[in-house]
Every structure is written in structure tokens, then in C-alpha cells.
Motif scaffolding. Structure first.
Motif, PDB file in Angstrom:
ATOM      1  N   ASN A 188       0.800  -1.227   0.000  1.00 31.67           N
ATOM      2  CA  ASN A 188       0.000   0.000   0.000  1.00 31.67           C
ATOM      3  C   ASN A 188       0.838   1.284   0.000  1.00 31.67           C
ATOM      4  OD1 ASN A 188       0.922  -0.007   2.617  1.00 31.67           O
ATOM      5  ND2 ASN A 188      -1.073  -0.334   3.576  1.00 31.67           N
ATOM      6  N   GLN A 189       2.168   1.161   0.156  1.00 33.88           N
ATOM      7  CA  GLN A 189       3.017   2.350   0.076  1.00 33.88           C
ATOM      8  C   GLN A 189       3.506   2.612  -1.350  1.00 33.88           C
ATOM      9  OE1 GLN A 189       3.541   4.477   2.666  1.00 33.88           O
ATOM     10  NE2 GLN A 189       2.030   3.173   3.684  1.00 33.88           N
ATOM     11  N   SER A 190       3.045   1.807  -2.297  1.00 35.60           N
ATOM     12  CA  SER A 190       3.436   2.014  -3.693  1.00 35.60           C
ATOM     13  C   SER A 190       2.873   3.343  -4.201  1.00 35.60           C
ATOM     14  CB  SER A 190       2.911   0.863  -4.552  1.00 35.60           C
ATOM     15  OG  SER A 190       3.363  -0.385  -4.061  1.00 35.60           O
ATOM     16  N   GLU A 191       3.631   4.003  -5.072  1.00 37.50           N
ATOM     17  CA  GLU A 191       3.176   5.286  -5.601  1.00 37.50           C
ATOM     18  C   GLU A 191       1.974   5.118  -6.534  1.00 37.50           C
ATOM     19  OE1 GLU A 191       6.325   7.537  -7.359  1.00 37.50           O
ATOM     20  OE2 GLU A 191       7.756   7.034  -5.776  1.00 37.50           O
ATOM     21  N   PHE A 192       1.972   4.026  -7.294  1.00 38.27           N
ATOM     22  CA  PHE A 192       0.885   3.817  -8.263  1.00 38.27           C
ATOM     23  C   PHE A 192       0.589   2.317  -8.317  1.00 38.27           C
ATOM     24  CE2 PHE A 192      -1.146   3.565 -12.459  1.00 38.27           C
ATOM     25  CZ  PHE A 192      -1.969   4.696 -12.429  1.00 38.27           C
ATOM     26  N   ILE A 193      -0.697   1.963  -8.129  1.00 44.16           N
ATOM     27  CA  ILE A 193      -1.092   0.551  -8.072  1.00 44.16           C
ATOM     28  C   ILE A 193      -2.041   0.245  -9.226  1.00 44.16           C
ATOM     29  CG2 ILE A 193      -2.307  -1.214  -6.737  1.00 44.16           C
ATOM     30  CD1 ILE A 193      -1.381   0.148  -4.194  1.00 44.16           C
ATOM     31  N   VAL A 194      -1.707  -0.804  -9.962  1.00 47.71           N
ATOM     32  CA  VAL A 194      -2.560  -1.311 -11.042  1.00 47.71           C
ATOM     33  C   VAL A 194      -3.042  -2.694 -10.628  1.00 47.71           C
ATOM     34  CG1 VAL A 194      -2.693  -1.983 -13.463  1.00 47.71           C
ATOM     35  CG2 VAL A 194      -1.268  -0.031 -12.774  1.00 47.71           C
ATOM     36  N   ALA A 195      -4.347  -2.901 -10.619  1.00 48.32           N
ATOM     37  CA  ALA A 195      -4.920  -4.184 -10.229  1.00 48.32           C
ATOM     38  C   ALA A 195      -5.561  -4.850 -11.436  1.00 48.32           C
ATOM     39  CB  ALA A 195      -5.946  -3.990  -9.122  1.00 48.32           C
ATOM     40  N   ILE A 196      -5.270  -6.168 -11.576  1.00 41.07           N
ATOM     41  CA  ILE A 196      -5.835  -6.956 -12.674  1.00 41.07           C
ATOM     42  C   ILE A 196      -6.509  -8.178 -12.067  1.00 41.07           C
ATOM     43  CG2 ILE A 196      -5.356  -8.143 -14.847  1.00 41.07           C
ATOM     44  CD1 ILE A 196      -2.673  -6.612 -14.929  1.00 41.07           C
ATOM     45  N   ASN A 197      -7.811  -8.336 -12.356  1.00 37.60           N
ATOM     46  CA  ASN A 197      -8.545  -9.471 -11.810  1.00 37.60           C
ATOM     47  C   ASN A 197      -9.766  -9.739 -12.672  1.00 37.60           C
ATOM     48  OD1 ASN A 197     -10.221 -11.172  -9.872  1.00 37.60           O
ATOM     49  ND2 ASN A 197      -8.407 -10.754  -8.596  1.00 37.60           N
ATOM     50  N   THR A 198     -10.135 -11.010 -12.757  1.00 34.73           N
ATOM     51  CA  THR A 198     -11.320 -11.359 -13.553  1.00 34.73           C
ATOM     52  C   THR A 198     -12.610 -11.057 -12.821  1.00 34.73           C
ATOM     53  OG1 THR A 198     -11.174 -13.630 -12.733  1.00 34.73           O
ATOM     54  CG2 THR A 198     -10.097 -13.161 -14.845  1.00 34.73           C
ATOM     55  N   ASP A 199     -12.534 -10.849 -11.494  1.00 32.77           N
ATOM     56  CA  ASP A 199     -13.717 -10.580 -10.683  1.00 32.77           C
ATOM     57  C   ASP A 199     -13.847  -9.073 -10.474  1.00 32.77           C
ATOM     58  OD1 ASP A 199     -15.817 -10.485  -8.921  1.00 32.77           O
ATOM     59  OD2 ASP A 199     -14.761 -11.494  -7.268  1.00 32.77           O
ATOM     60  N   PRO A 200     -14.875  -8.464 -11.056  1.00 32.30           N
ATOM     61  CA  PRO A 200     -15.024  -7.009 -10.910  1.00 32.30           C
ATOM     62  C   PRO A 200     -15.306  -6.565  -9.479  1.00 32.30           C
ATOM     63  CG  PRO A 200     -16.937  -7.940 -12.001  1.00 32.30           C
ATOM     64  CD  PRO A 200     -15.937  -9.046 -11.907  1.00 32.30           C
ATOM     65  N   ALA A 201     -15.731  -7.506  -8.625  1.00 32.51           N
ATOM     66  CA  ALA A 201     -16.020  -7.154  -7.230  1.00 32.51           C
ATOM     67  C   ALA A 201     -14.847  -7.473  -6.300  1.00 32.51           C
ATOM     68  CB  ALA A 201     -17.270  -7.907  -6.760  1.00 32.51           C
ATOM     69  N   ALA A 202     -13.688  -7.807  -6.837  1.00 26.91           N
ATOM     70  CA  ALA A 202     -12.534  -8.145  -5.999  1.00 26.91           C
ATOM     71  C   ALA A 202     -12.120  -6.948  -5.149  1.00 26.91           C
ATOM     72  CB  ALA A 202     -11.367  -8.598  -6.875  1.00 26.91           C
ATOM     73  N   PRO A 203     -11.837  -7.150  -3.874  1.00 29.85           N
ATOM     74  CA  PRO A 203     -11.473  -6.038  -2.981  1.00 29.85           C
ATOM     75  C   PRO A 203     -10.228  -5.280  -3.431  1.00 29.85           C
ATOM     76  CG  PRO A 203     -11.978  -8.021  -1.722  1.00 29.85           C
ATOM     77  CD  PRO A 203     -11.922  -8.435  -3.159  1.00 29.85           C
ATOM     78  N   VAL A 204      -9.374  -5.903  -4.236  1.00 30.15           N
ATOM     79  CA  VAL A 204      -8.135  -5.254  -4.636  1.00 30.15           C
ATOM     80  C   VAL A 204      -8.391  -3.964  -5.404  1.00 30.15           C
ATOM     81  CG1 VAL A 204      -7.905  -6.519  -6.826  1.00 30.15           C
ATOM     82  CG2 VAL A 204      -5.860  -5.692  -5.643  1.00 30.15           C
ATOM     83  N   PHE A 205      -9.535  -3.886  -6.094  1.00 23.46           N
ATOM     84  CA  PHE A 205      -9.819  -2.693  -6.888  1.00 23.46           C
ATOM     85  C   PHE A 205     -10.030  -1.451  -6.023  1.00 23.46           C
ATOM     86  CE2 PHE A 205     -11.354  -5.918 -10.096  1.00 23.46           C
ATOM     87  CZ  PHE A 205     -10.301  -5.703 -10.980  1.00 23.46           C
ATOM     88  N   ALA A 206     -10.444  -1.665  -4.774  1.00 26.27           N
ATOM     89  CA  ALA A 206     -10.703  -0.521  -3.893  1.00 26.27           C
ATOM     90  C   ALA A 206      -9.422   0.234  -3.554  1.00 26.27           C
ATOM     91  CB  ALA A 206     -11.389  -0.988  -2.611  1.00 26.27           C
ATOM     92  N   ALA A 207      -8.281  -0.477  -3.596  1.00 26.98           N
ATOM     93  CA  ALA A 207      -7.014   0.165  -3.240  1.00 26.98           C
ATOM     94  C   ALA A 207      -6.186   0.525  -4.457  1.00 26.98           C
ATOM     95  CB  ALA A 207      -6.207  -0.767  -2.327  1.00 26.98           C
TER      96      ALA A 207
END
Length: 282
Positions: free
Chosen positions: A239-258
Motif C-alpha cells: 500500500n506504500q506504492s506510488e501507483f497501483i494497477v490491479a488486474i482481476n477477472t472478478d469485478p467485485a474483488a477487494p483489490v480494486f478498492a485500493a
């Protein structure tokens, strides 16, 4: 037989004299070593006492029944290669035995010793009100050795930094991106490869590259998270990364929130497209 009596605090003389009287040792040759100063540690007395034992050898060394007396008797006996016992009530030099309370004073134990000198701390005898006065043949003052003024300076060990800690780009993969091709894609993206705990548990990857609470915390310029749901323990490591790109087949995956950018799709296909763009820009 020569008896050396070590007085650590005022009042110890009475306790030691009572032990001599109770064990009929008052007529044996006696020497007295009196510690100078009111405050000292046992560590400061071991070397001076050992030197006195070499100058004035004694068969029996008596210490008062106290935590310091117990420690000194035990440690000095080891230095002199003798025997030690703590809180002794009776001592027979002829039989080479000592008697002391055991199991919380529920039992009395008789112990045999073999090596001399015998270093013992004496058991306190509350019933003795008037003890035989000490009449040592000689008396010496024991000056505690000063402790070192400071600890040794710390040694700084040079340890190489893990590549994840200095990487400007990190590809963090979970169980949804476990194929060998993702290692090749990380190289193509010029990113260091990291793993979720679940991916590590599946085996086949370097556990030193685990990200999260139980692993490493990274702060790259870009962190691409592929095939990971975004559990809180894992996200704490990225979470200290300057820029986060999330890739997942599930549009409701919690990773997208961050994530700063979220891509719903197959991780391998998306990363291949990103690698192609990177090769064109290079």
C-alpha cells in the motif's frame, strides 16, 4: 582444615558464627574476608575472591544465605573446580556431605560432594539468638572490581538489500497468476516478481519474495497486482506504492478498492499487452 568466611553485609558475622557453632566447627582455623562498600554486584567479587583463594587456600568457604551469597558460592566453586551447595544447614567435612532443605522445606536432603574447596551459603537459623563470636586468624578487605564504564560498541553488519526493496516496478501475483509465464512477463516489464501468501503456500516460488504482513513491505513507483483478491494482510505490504494497477477477472474483488487503475480481465493477456507496449516505448 581452614574455613574462609565471606561477609557481604553488616550482620552476616552472626549468621556465619551460628553455622560454625551448630556444626562444631568453631575451633577450626578461620579467616575472614569482608567486602568493602554497601552496593556491589556478584560479578565484581568473583575475580578478587578467586585471587584470595589462591593466596590463602581454604577447604571450606562460607557465604551468607542470600541471593548474592548463593550466586557467589556457585560461581566461585566453578572457577575453583570445587563443589557448591546453597542454604546448607549441616556440613560434615569428614563424611563429605551437606544437609539442606528441599522441595520447599518439605523434605531434608543429604548431598555428597567430591571436589574441594567446598563453597556453601548457609541456611538462616532464626532460633539462634546469641552466636559464638568469630575469632579469625586473619582478616582481609575485598574490594569489588569496577564494572566497565560502557558496553562494547555495536557492530554494524552489512547485509545486501533484497531486490524487491529497491525495485521501481513490482509485479505481485496471486493464485490467479501462478503459471511460469508470469516470470517471463515480469522480466519483460522490467519488474521484480513478488507473491501473495496463498501463492507461496502453493509452492514452486521463492518464499523470500512474499509480500504482506508476514513478508516484505515494498514501495515501488509502480506495483501491478495480478490474480490476487486483495486481502488486507497482503495489501499492507504494497500500500506504500506510488501507483497501483490491479488486474482481476472478478469485478467485485477487494483489490480494486485500493488500486489507482483497475483492469477486469485475464491477467496473462493484460500483462502481455502491457509488455508489448513497454517494448515499443523502449
Amino acid at each position: 582444615m581452614t574455613i574462609a568466611m565471606i561477609v557481604l553485609q553488616p550482620g552476616d558475622e552472626r549468621e556465619l558464627a551460628a553455622f560454625l557453632a551448630n556444626n562444631r566447627l568453631e575451633n577450626q582455623p578461620q579467616i575472614l574476608w569482608r567486602v568493602s562498600g554497601a552496593f556491589f554486584m556478584a560479578e565484581q567479587l568473583l575475580a578478587p575472591l578467586e585471587a584470595l583463594c589462591q593466596q590463602q587456600p581454604a577447604t571450606l568457604l562460607l557465604f551468607p544465605g542470600s541471593p548474592q551469597g548463593d550466586e557467589l558460592a556457585t560461581r566461585l566453586a566453578w572457577r575453583l573446580q570445587g563443589s557448591a551447595a546453597c542454604r546448607v544447614s549441616q556440613c560434615s567435612v569428614a563424611d563429605k556431605t551437606v544437609v539442606k532443605a528441599a522441595y520447599g522445606s518439605a523434605l531434608t536432603a543429604m548431598l555428597a560432594y567430591s571436589s574441594l574447596p567446598l563453597c556453601i551459603s548457609v541456611a538462616r537459623d532464626a532460633t539462634v539468638h546469641a552466636a559464638y563470636p568469630l575469632m579469625p586468624e586473619s582478616e582481609e578487605n575485598v574490594v569489588p572490581h569496577p564494572l566497565r564504564a560502557a558496553l562494547s560498541p555495536p557492530q554494524c553488519l552489512e547485509r545486501p538489500m533484497h531486490p524487491l526493496q529497491s525495485a521501481r516496478a513490482v509485479l505481485a501475483t496471486g493464485q490467479g497468476a501462478s503459471a511460469p509465464v508470469f516470470t517471463e512477463l515480469a522480466h519483460a516489464l522490467k519488474a521484480e516478481l513478488g507473491f501473495t501468501r496463498q501463492r507461496i503456500m502453493c509452492g514452486g516460488c521463492d518464499e523470500q519474495r512474499m509480500l504482506g504482513v508476514s513478508g516484505q513491505a515494498v514501495a515501488p513507483a509502480v506495483c501491478i497486482i495480478a490474480g490476487a483478491s486483495g486481502a488486507a494482510a497482503f495489501m499492507a505490504g504494497v500500500n506504500q506504492s506510488e501507483f497501483i494497477v490491479a488486474i482481476n477477472t472478478d469485478p467485485a474483488a477487494p483489490v480494486f478498492a485500493a488500486a489507482d487503475v483497475g483492469i477486469v480481465g485475464d491477467a496473462e493477456e493484460v500483462l502481455q499487452a502491457l509488455a508489448a507496449c513497454r517494448s515499443v516505448s523502449d
